[in-house]
Design a protein around this motif. Structure first.
Motif, PDB file in Angstrom:
ATOM      1  N   PRO A   1      54.476   5.749  45.934  1.00  0.00           N
ATOM      2  CA  PRO A   1      54.120   4.537  46.554  1.00  0.00           C
ATOM      3  C   PRO A   1      54.945   3.263  46.792  1.00  0.00           C
ATOM      4  O   PRO A   1      54.688   2.685  47.736  1.00  0.00           O
ATOM      5  N   ALA A   2      55.895   3.230  45.935  1.00  0.00           N
ATOM      6  CA  ALA A   2      56.943   1.970  45.910  1.00  0.00           C
ATOM      7  C   ALA A   2      57.457   1.968  47.145  1.00  0.00           C
ATOM      8  O   ALA A   2      57.718   1.103  47.919  1.00  0.00           O
ATOM      9  N   GLN A   3      57.639   3.144  47.947  1.00  0.00           N
ATOM     10  CA  GLN A   3      58.568   3.214  49.103  1.00  0.00           C
ATOM     11  C   GLN A   3      57.354   3.770  50.144  1.00  0.00           C
ATOM     12  O   GLN A   3      57.987   4.077  51.393  1.00  0.00           O
ATOM     13  N   ASP A   4      56.183   3.937  49.992  1.00  0.00           N
ATOM     14  CA  ASP A   4      55.213   4.417  50.888  1.00  0.00           C
ATOM     15  C   ASP A   4      55.635   5.584  51.440  1.00  0.00           C
ATOM     16  O   ASP A   4      55.623   5.916  52.595  1.00  0.00           O
ATOM     17  N   LYS A   5      55.975   6.581  50.852  1.00  0.00           N
ATOM     18  CA  LYS A   5      56.559   8.087  51.216  1.00  0.00           C
ATOM     19  C   LYS A   5      56.214   9.084  50.355  1.00  0.00           C
ATOM     20  O   LYS A   5      55.676   8.918  48.851  1.00  0.00           O
TER      21      LYS A   5
END
Length: 97
Positions: free
Chosen positions: A47-51
């Motif tokens: 989730p931190a990089q939305d991937k």
């Protein structure tokens, strides 16, 4: 190779940080393994990089034959601390039995 050298320097009985001797590689060449390994693919949300991160590896069991005793300290160290990439995601773990 550097990780193997460092594990040897920390956990092996001779504590030689200079590297791995030619005899080490000669013995390693005599060790054979048999087993059943399967390629494993997992996906984990990041989730931190939305991937989504692809986590691949191996699962199964191996049996080693030959002059294994010089390598047992390294195998035990690897079982304690893990080996390979993406350790923080749960990869690189193995057990000895």
């Amino acid at each position: 190779m550097a990780r193997l050298r460092d594990l040897k320097g920390i956990y092996h009985q001779d504590c030689d940080m200079a590297g791995l001797s030619p005899e080490f590689f000669k013995l390693a060449g005599q060790v054979k393994n048999t087993g059943r390994l399967e390629r494993c693919r997992r996906r984990r949300p990041y989730p931190a990089q939305d991937k989504v991160m692809d986590l691949g590896g191996w699962t199964g069991s191996l049996t080693f034959t030959g002059p294994v005793s010089p390598f047992l300290p390294l195998l035990k160290a690897g079982a304690l601390v893990g080996v390979g990439r993406k350790l923080t995601y749960g990869l690189g773990r193995f057990s000895l039995f």
